[in-house]
Design a protein around this motif. Structure first.
Motif, PDB file in Angstrom:
ATOM      1  N   ALA A 205       0.826  -1.200   0.000  1.00 37.56           N
ATOM      2  CA  ALA A 205       0.000   0.000   0.000  1.00 37.56           C
ATOM      3  C   ALA A 205       0.864   1.255   0.000  1.00 37.56           C
ATOM      4  N   ASN A 206       2.127   1.111   0.340  1.00 39.35           N
ATOM      5  CA  ASN A 206       3.053   2.249   0.388  1.00 39.35           C
ATOM      6  C   ASN A 206       3.954   2.223  -0.837  1.00 39.35           C
ATOM      7  N   PRO A 207       3.815   3.179  -1.748  1.00 38.79           N
ATOM      8  CA  PRO A 207       4.626   3.161  -2.967  1.00 38.79           C
ATOM      9  C   PRO A 207       6.113   3.373  -2.707  1.00 38.79           C
ATOM     10  N   GLU A 208       6.471   3.815  -1.489  1.00 42.74           N
ATOM     11  CA  GLU A 208       7.885   4.029  -1.158  1.00 42.74           C
ATOM     12  C   GLU A 208       8.572   2.742  -0.700  1.00 42.74           C
ATOM     13  N   ILE A 209       7.820   1.666  -0.615  1.00 38.32           N
ATOM     14  CA  ILE A 209       8.376   0.390  -0.185  1.00 38.32           C
ATOM     15  C   ILE A 209       8.157  -0.640  -1.285  1.00 38.32           C
ATOM     16  N   ALA A 210       9.224  -1.312  -1.675  1.00 42.80           N
ATOM     17  CA  ALA A 210       9.112  -2.333  -2.710  1.00 42.80           C
ATOM     18  C   ALA A 210       8.407  -3.562  -2.164  1.00 42.80           C
ATOM     19  N   ALA A 211       7.650  -4.219  -3.021  1.00 43.82           N
ATOM     20  CA  ALA A 211       6.887  -5.391  -2.612  1.00 43.82           C
ATOM     21  C   ALA A 211       6.985  -6.466  -3.685  1.00 43.82           C
ATOM     22  N   GLY A 212       6.741  -7.705  -3.274  1.00 44.43           N
ATOM     23  CA  GLY A 212       6.639  -8.802  -4.214  1.00 44.43           C
ATOM     24  C   GLY A 212       7.815  -8.898  -5.174  1.00 44.43           C
ATOM     25  N   ARG A 213       7.482  -9.000  -6.444  1.00 44.72           N
ATOM     26  CA  ARG A 213       8.504  -9.205  -7.471  1.00 44.72           C
ATOM     27  C   ARG A 213       9.002  -7.892  -8.076  1.00 44.72           C
ATOM     28  N   GLU A 214       8.672  -6.767  -7.454  1.00 41.32           N
ATOM     29  CA  GLU A 214       9.237  -5.501  -7.899  1.00 41.32           C
ATOM     30  C   GLU A 214      10.757  -5.542  -7.780  1.00 41.32           C
ATOM     31  N   ALA A 215      11.427  -4.757  -8.620  1.00 44.26           N
ATOM     32  CA  ALA A 215      12.890  -4.791  -8.670  1.00 44.26           C
ATOM     33  C   ALA A 215      13.460  -3.449  -8.242  1.00 44.26           C
TER      34      ALA A 215
ATOM     35  N   HIS B   5      18.161  10.084 -18.384  1.00 42.16           N
ATOM     36  CA  HIS B   5      19.542   9.703 -18.053  1.00 42.16           C
ATOM     37  C   HIS B   5      19.768   9.532 -16.546  1.00 42.16           C
ATOM     38  N   TYR B   6      18.757   9.048 -15.842  1.00 41.89           N
ATOM     39  CA  TYR B   6      18.936   8.646 -14.454  1.00 41.89           C
ATOM     40  C   TYR B   6      18.396   7.232 -14.289  1.00 41.89           C
ATOM     41  N   LEU B   7      18.722   6.611 -13.178  1.00 43.74           N
ATOM     42  CA  LEU B   7      18.247   5.264 -12.886  1.00 43.74           C
ATOM     43  C   LEU B   7      17.024   5.328 -11.991  1.00 43.74           C
ATOM     44  N   ALA B   8      15.917   4.754 -12.448  1.00 45.81           N
ATOM     45  CA  ALA B   8      14.725   4.649 -11.603  1.00 45.81           C
ATOM     46  C   ALA B   8      15.043   3.695 -10.458  1.00 45.81           C
ATOM     47  N   TRP B   9      14.666   4.061  -9.247  1.00 45.26           N
ATOM     48  CA  TRP B   9      15.059   3.248  -8.092  1.00 45.26           C
ATOM     49  C   TRP B   9      14.219   1.982  -7.950  1.00 45.26           C
TER      50      TRP B   9
ATOM     51  N   THR C  52       7.972   1.344 -14.982  1.00 41.49           N
ATOM     52  CA  THR C  52       8.106   2.080 -13.729  1.00 41.49           C
ATOM     53  C   THR C  52       7.195   3.293 -13.703  1.00 41.49           C
ATOM     54  N   ASN C  53       6.708   3.601 -12.509  1.00 40.02           N
ATOM     55  CA  ASN C  53       5.915   4.806 -12.294  1.00 40.02           C
ATOM     56  C   ASN C  53       6.628   5.776 -11.365  1.00 40.02           C
ATOM     57  N   VAL C  54       7.869   5.485 -11.009  1.00 35.74           N
ATOM     58  CA  VAL C  54       8.602   6.383 -10.121  1.00 35.74           C
ATOM     59  C   VAL C  54       9.412   7.365 -10.957  1.00 35.74           C
TER      60      VAL C  54
ATOM     61  N   ASP D 101      22.272   3.911  -4.418  1.00 40.71           N
ATOM     62  CA  ASP D 101      22.214   2.901  -5.473  1.00 40.71           C
ATOM     63  C   ASP D 101      23.026   3.351  -6.685  1.00 40.71           C
ATOM     64  N   ASP D 102      22.868   4.625  -7.049  1.00 44.60           N
ATOM     65  CA  ASP D 102      23.579   5.165  -8.205  1.00 44.60           C
ATOM     66  C   ASP D 102      25.087   5.045  -8.028  1.00 44.60           C
TER      67      ASP D 102
END
Length: 355
Positions: free
Chosen positions: A54-64, A101-105, A113-115, A122-123
């Motif tokens: 429910a929190n888009p700031e936290i990765a869940a499941g098979r998200e990378a 030219h940036y990396l989506a987290w 991605t929607n971020v 990470d970068d």
């Protein structure tokens, strides 16, 4: 920064004897990751099991996560596996690299991605890996991507002369704090040597590690670049502390207060927990994490304490293979977090290479 680690309850794991520990090798955990944690598009799933948050700031499941890709690339470099590194490089370019030219987290399992933000830690981990790959294998394209990503950080993510935690490319807004765990001193040194950042810029960030205070055990969480002040968290994430300790050790500052606390805690219970109350120094949770031990082994090796590293390493392996059908993985109750496999994998490779 590492978030959402899969947590192991104190009584919720299966302990194995020394005969079981002696069988553990990086190959087994790598094979587990390749079989169970890699999405069809080549990105690394955050969890073994599918799920949503429910929190888009936290990765869940098979998200990378781009963070996972950075650790995976570091492992490929440690074992000098160019094929594995190039597979990661191709997935990085195809899915994480944006038109800006940036990396989506964070990515969805299918690579979309929607971020609209990066993550500095990470970068830097990835840029450092790209530059080391160029040195190791002479791959000019790795250097080219490192230059591209660095250029974006310099032009878009610099505030008051410092890089900060993230930049929101949809709003053209940057964070105003720099997490100390994000000051990857090794990667910054790679950038300086490659002449992708100015020596003064490098020195400004390294001085934050050189000059950071401590409260007798813990380091601050972040540095506010606007008011030039360090800030502590009341609840201390031990993974953050270990990363800061590693970065400090890389520049020759031995992290004595943190090491003293960790060794005292280890001597008391032979466990390191995931969080501690900064005031009481007591653990505020009752779980252990393979990620914590993976980083603690790396820190002990970095400061030359091989005896303690060996103790931590053996305990880390006792958390291994909680479920036999997932041979090589740190799996508990049918699930695991990718970091609880990547960080022990790195520690195991470093331990085996220590001679």
């Amino acid at each position: 920064m590492i978030t959402g680690i899969f947590l192991i309850g104190v009584t919720g794991f299966w302990l194995y004897g020394r005969d079981r520990q002696s069988e553990v090798s990086p190959i087994k955990t790598e094979a587990f990751i390749q079989k169970f944690m890699v999405n069809p598009n080549g990105t690394l799933a955050t969890y073994l099991q599918s799920g949503s948050s429910a929190n888009p700031e936290i990765a869940a499941g098979r998200e990378a996560l781009s963070e996972s890709m950075g650790f995976w690339m570091q492992y490929a470099l440690l074992k000098q596996d160019q094929g594995l590194f190039e597979q990661s490089y191709e997935a990085l370019k195809r899915y994480f690299l944006t038109p800006q030219h940036y990396l989506a987290w964070k990515l969805a399992p299918d690579g979309t991605t929607n971020v609209h933000t990066n993550a500095l830690g990470d970068d830097l981990r990835i840029i450092g890996a790209l530059l080391k790959a160029e040195q190791l294998w002479g791959t000019a394209e790795n250097r080219g991507l490192a230059e591209e990503l660095t250029g974006t950080l310099v032009t878009s993510a610099t505030v008051k002369g410092y890089w900060t935690d993230f930049h929101d490319f949809s709003r053209n807004e940057s964070a105003q704090v720099l997490s100390l765990a994000y000051i990857d001193s090794d990667a910054l040194n790679q950038l300086r040597q490659a002449q992708l950042i100015e020596p003064a810029f490098y020195n400004r960030h390294i001085r934050l590690l050189e000059n950071m205070p401590n409260d007798g055990a813990f380091y601050p969480k972040s540095f506010d670049v606007m008011n030039r002040q360090y800030a502590y968290d009341d609840s201390v994430n031990l993974i953050d502390q270990l990363l800061v300790g590693l970065h400090a050790a890389e520049i020759g500052r031995r992290p004595e207060p943190l090491m003293d606390f960790l060794k005292k805690e280890w001597g008391h219970s032979h466990k390191l927990f995931g969080r501690y109350d900064r005031s009481s120094r007591e653990s505020s949770v009752d779980y252990e994490s393979p990620s914590v031990y993976g980083l603690a082994v790396q820190l002990a090796l970095r400061v030359g304490d091989q005896d303690w590293a060996g103790e931590l390493y053996k305990h880390m392996l006792s958390l291994h293979d909680g479920e036999r059908q997932y041979n090589g993985g740190y799996v508990f109750n049918g699930n695991t977090h990718i970091f609880d496999n990547l960080l022990p994998l790195l520690a195991t490779q470093l331990w085996n290479d220590r001679a």
